[in-house]
Design a protein around this motif. Structure first.
Motif, PDB file in Angstrom:
ATOM      1  N   LEU A 426       0.835  -1.216   0.000  1.00 13.62           N
ATOM      2  CA  LEU A 426       0.000   0.000   0.000  1.00 13.62           C
ATOM      3  C   LEU A 426       0.868   1.264   0.000  1.00 13.62           C
ATOM      4  O   LEU A 426       0.509   2.280  -0.605  1.00 13.62           O
ATOM      5  CB  LEU A 426      -0.912   0.002   1.227  1.00 13.62           C
ATOM      6  N   ASN A 427       2.020   1.197   0.659  1.00 11.81           N
ATOM      7  CA  ASN A 427       2.902   2.363   0.720  1.00 11.81           C
ATOM      8  C   ASN A 427       3.585   2.639  -0.611  1.00 11.81           C
ATOM      9  O   ASN A 427       3.762   3.795  -1.013  1.00 11.81           O
ATOM     10  CB  ASN A 427       3.960   2.145   1.812  1.00 11.81           C
ATOM     11  N   GLU A 430       0.054   1.726  -3.575  1.00 12.52           N
ATOM     12  CA  GLU A 430      -1.263   2.254  -3.220  1.00 12.52           C
ATOM     13  C   GLU A 430      -2.399   1.266  -3.470  1.00 12.52           C
ATOM     14  O   GLU A 430      -3.557   1.585  -3.221  1.00 12.52           O
ATOM     15  CB  GLU A 430      -1.549   3.559  -3.972  1.00 12.52           C
ATOM     16  N   THR A 431      -2.103   0.069  -3.988  1.00  7.01           N
ATOM     17  CA  THR A 431      -3.111  -0.989  -4.167  1.00  7.01           C
ATOM     18  C   THR A 431      -2.493  -2.319  -3.774  1.00  7.01           C
ATOM     19  O   THR A 431      -1.269  -2.469  -3.741  1.00  7.01           O
ATOM     20  CB  THR A 431      -3.600  -1.070  -5.634  1.00  7.01           C
ATOM     21  N   GLN A 455      -4.629   1.222   5.927  1.00  8.42           N
ATOM     22  CA  GLN A 455      -4.676   2.388   5.036  1.00  8.42           C
ATOM     23  C   GLN A 455      -4.834   3.689   5.825  1.00  8.42           C
ATOM     24  O   GLN A 455      -4.212   4.714   5.507  1.00  8.42           O
ATOM     25  CB  GLN A 455      -5.820   2.229   4.044  1.00  8.42           C
ATOM     26  N   TYR A 459      -1.546   6.823   6.314  1.00  7.56           N
ATOM     27  CA  TYR A 459      -1.529   8.264   6.026  1.00  7.56           C
ATOM     28  C   TYR A 459      -0.648   8.997   7.039  1.00  7.56           C
ATOM     29  O   TYR A 459       0.190   9.831   6.668  1.00  7.56           O
ATOM     30  CB  TYR A 459      -2.954   8.807   6.051  1.00  7.56           C
ATOM     31  N   GLN A 462       3.070   7.930   6.521  1.00 11.88           N
ATOM     32  CA  GLN A 462       3.724   8.605   5.394  1.00 11.88           C
ATOM     33  C   GLN A 462       4.052  10.060   5.723  1.00 11.88           C
ATOM     34  O   GLN A 462       5.112  10.568   5.343  1.00 11.88           O
ATOM     35  CB  GLN A 462       2.832   8.526   4.155  1.00 11.88           C
TER      36      GLN A 462
END
Length: 822
Positions: A426-427, A430-431, A455, A459, A462
């Motif tokens: 995911l980082n 993103e999927t 997810q 945020y 990141q």
């Protein structure tokens, strides 16, 4: 084998001798320090001086020395003033009880005036001579009235003269007493301080003017010894001055001693002129003066007595330790000892300063290492951050799950690795891949809830990572800057430690050579004669702009020093009575001629390209082209800011690689927008033509050497894209008559009817017949625009530099009498 010399010492004997000499030297120094302590600190010297001044008279009637001496000591060394007062009273008591009473009276009057007016007048130093004047006048007048019963004009006049002399002597003693009453070392004497000291010592010697041993005057002996000692220590000027002052004071004390004035002055002059003959030479001057004045002078003493007195003074001089004369010379400006002492002091100051600068350099390097270590620690803490991340996710999802024990106890590694994989995908993407989702669903009963929590937490993770990356870049910038500053300070410390050499002999030789060819020279100062770093200043009278520096002096220096010397700077006088100053320095082996041309996109006025040509202090020449992203005003600002930063950093002495890294860090941290700049930098050493090329996202450069064209290329991304990168440096040895051609990306990029633009550029460069840098730049830009049908699709810049041998305008002038100095 021959006999062993009786003077041979084995190593053990040599060590014993060295140890013995060291012990003796330490003993002598300790004894001298104790004497200084007793005489100066304890006040014994003040007592002796007071005793002698208490006996001193002028015209056998006036005694103006006692109170000025006490007043000066009272102001400067109040804690030892009682020694001076006791000495003055005892000294005057050896003359008569009347003199002792007078001395005690004037000292008492002085102390009364001082106590009364102490709180009223603030300027003690300025008012002290007036206290002395009033006390002397009132004391002398009172004793005259007490002794004679009335007061005549004659006695009033004598009292006024004595008061005036005391006023002047107070000012003199205030300047001379500190020299004899403190333990200060290496104090240089001003001219007025030296004269005041001489007057004080001569005044002291008047206290023994009537002492005789075997019909020899002790005052004459000590006066002559005093004169030749100063002549031996400081030369003719000081020797004759001491002789004149001492003789004058002797004449005032006793009219019969006035003839000593000419003898002492002449002896000081001759002794100082014969100083090169050491003590024998100075004494020879004394004997010559004694004979001449004794034969042709007006002295009443027999010649044999004068010769005997001079012989005793000579004997005293022979017994005087060398350290005493050296110590006197060290305190008198103009003597070689004083110059050497000042140079040693300056060397000590330079060493201390260099040590401090080195300490600061070490501090900066330590701080830089500390920041670098913190960046390394941030890398090692990444795994811990992931653990914290997953802990926050499990706290929101797994804590209330009925399968918690099965997942985190029985299958801990599988659960941890699966959640870490989901976080990583995911980082980065993103999927999640279908395979990852399927595997996680098979493992977790709340798979969707966990993925949503990851997810959501991602945020914040990141944002935190971005902040840490910026902190890391900031620290990296600080590391580079501190490392660069540390290197600059270390180099500065090395420069400080370079001791300036004494070039008196070379200055005299050069002066003679210039005078021999008819030039009028006022002064020459040589700062450095090191090959390639010659630095000479010459002063000469008004030249009316005749150009003698460039046409005569520089060629003459070139022949003498064996290298090309040029006029670095020339300041001509504006009027006939003025003085011109010219600075001559070593010529650089190579010079660089440049040419530049640029064109803005679509024929605009503002180009996004920027260029810079700068001469660095370290005999280097730098050329740079920067291309800001895009076109127009904004790109122009970006490129100019990059070049401005580069110029300032390079001029400060920081290395090229650190300079590039610093600029990259600054540009990447100053904004969040995607703004990049290219930089093409070439630094040419003007002594050996060695060139460094640093290309950061820039186009290749080309070197034209005859019919051959050499391509220079390096692989570095533009400034501001990567937060951390290594700078690739390309070193190339240039040769005389080489053409260095640097271009921006607009020259090679864009639509052209060619496929291989590098070959096209090489062919165009090889076909150019001229070697003028400006013409080469104009022709290349014109050909590039023609190849596009007259269209200017991007900003274009061409910078051309020609490497040439630095040939002087004038040939060297042979110097017949001197050659190159070693």
């Amino acid at each position: 084998m021959g006999k062993t010399s009786s003077f041979y010492m084995n190593p053990m004997q040599e060590r014993s001798m060295v140890r013995y000499q060291g012990v003796m030297k330490e003993f002598v120094e300790s004894f001298v320090r104790k004497l200084e302590y007793v005489f100066i600190y304890r006040g014994l010297l003040l007592f002796l001086l007071g005793f002698m001044l208490g006996r001193a008279f002028i015209l056998s009637t006036l005694s103006p020395f006692s109170l000025p001496f006490f007043a000066a000591v009272y102001l400067i060394r109040k804690d030892r003033a009682h020694f001076a007062m006791i000495g003055l009273i005892l000294g005057s008591l050896t003359i008569s009880l009347y003199n002792a009473l007078y001395t005690f009276l004037v000292i008492g009057l002085f102390l009364i005036f001082y106590r009364i007016l102490k709180g009223v007048i603030n300027n003690e130093i300025g008012i002290f001579p007036y206290y002395v004047f009033i006390s002397i006048f009132m004391g002398r007048t009172f004793l005259h009235i007490l002794e004679n019963g009335d007061m005549s004009i004659y006695f009033l006049l004598l009292g006024g003269i004595e008061a005036v002399l005391s006023f002047v002597l107070t000012i003199i003693f205030l300047q001379s007493i500190p020299i004899l009453s403190t333990l200060k070392k290496h104090q240089s004497l001003r001219t007025e301080e030296l004269v005041c000291l001489i007057i004080l010592l001569a005044s002291v010697m008047t206290g023994i003017i009537d002492w005789k041993i075997m019909d020899l005057s002790m005052a004459n002996i000590f006066a002559r010894y005093f004169v030749i000692l100063f002549a031996f220590a400081a030369g003719a000027t000081v020797g004759s001055t001491v002789g004149v002052v001492t003789g004058l004071i002797f004449g005032l004390a006793n009219v019969e001693s006035l003839s000593e004035l000419s003898l002492l002055a002449f002896a000081g002059l001759l002794g100082g002129l014969l100083k090169e003959g050491k003590k024998l030479g100075v004494s020879l001057g004394l004997f010559i003066a004694t004979l001449l004045i004794g034969i042709y002078g007006t002295t009443e003493a027999p010649l044999t007595n004068n010769l005997l007195e001079s012989s005793v003074a000579f004997l005293f001089l022979l017994l005087t330790p060398r350290t005493l004369s050296e110590r006197i010379a060290k305190n008198i400006p103009g003597t070689p000892e004083f110059t050497a002492e000042q140079q040693a002091y300056m060397k000590k100051i330079r060493d201390v300063t260099a040590q401090k600068v080195n300490q600061y350099s070490s501090i900066f390097r330590a701080i830089s290492a500390s920041f670098a270590k913190q960046n390394e620690q941030m890398e090692t803490e990444r795994e811990r951050e992931i653990d914290y991340f997953l802990s926050n996710v499990t706290e929101k999802t797994c804590q209330t799950c009925f399968k918690k024990e099965q997942c985190w106890v029985q299958q801990f590694n599988k659960t941890y690795d699966s959640m870490k994989q989901i976080m990583t995908e995911l980082n980065e993407q993103e999927t999640l891949s279908n395979k990852t989702i399927k595997n996680w669903k098979d493992h977790c009963v709340r798979s969707k809830r966990v993925i949503d929590a990851i997810q959501e937490e991602l945020y914040f993770y990141q944002s935190n990572e971005k902040l840490k990356r910026q902190m890391k870049e900031s620290r990296k910038l600080v590391v580079d800057q501190l490392e660069g500053v540390s290197q600059v300070m270390e180099n500065f410390a090395k420069e400080i430690r370079r001791e300036q050499e004494n070039h008196e002999k070379q200055e005299e030789q050069l002066m003679n050579a210039l005078l021999a060819i008819g030039l009028d020279i006022d002064d020459i100062e040589i700062y450095s004669l090191k090959s390639g770093e010659v630095d000479i200043d010459i002063r000469f009278p008004y030249c009316d702009g005749m150009g003698q520096c460039e046409k005569i002096i520089a060629p003459l220096l070139s022949d003498i020093l064996g290298e090309t010397i040029v006029v670095h700077r020339e300041t001509c006088a504006q009027f006939p009575q003025g003085t011109c100053l010219a600075t001559f320095r070593s010529s650089k082996a190579f010079v660089v001629e440049t040419g530049v041309v640029y064109a803005a996109k679509d024929g605009g006025f503002v180009s996004g390209d920027g260029y810079e040509m700068m001469e660095l202090d370290s005999a280097k020449f730098a050329l740079a082209i920067s291309d800001g992203m895009g076109n127009g005003e904004r790109a122009h600002r970006e490129s100019q800011e990059t070049l401005s930063l580069l110029n300032k950093i390079l001029q400060s002495g920081i290395g090229e690689e650190i300079a590039i890294k610093s600029i990259n860090s600054i540009l990447s941290l100053r904004t969040t927008e995607e703004i990049y700049s290219t930089l093409d930098l070439a630094i040419i050493d003007l002594q050996d033509a060695q060139a460094k090329f640093i290309k950061v996202g820039s186009m290749p450069s080309f070197i034209k050497r005859g019919n051959k064209v050499i391509k220079i290329q390096a692989n570095n991304l533009p400034i501001g894209i990567l937060h951390d990168f290594e700078v690739e440096v390309v070193n190339v040895q240039l040769m005389a008559e080489d053409l260095l051609i640097m271009i921006s990306d607009g020259i090679l990029e864009g639509k052209k009817p060619v496929e291989n633009v590098d070959l096209w550029m090489k062919r165009k460069i090889s076909q150019i017949e001229t070697d003028d840098p400006q013409e080469v730049a104009d022709l290349l830009l014109e050909d590039c625009i023609r190849s596009r049908g007259g269209q200017i699709e991007d900003d274009m810049t061409v910078l051309v530099a020609k490497i040439k041998h630095n040939l002087p305008k004038w040939t060297s002038i042979p110097a017949q009498s001197i050659r190159k100095w070693a």
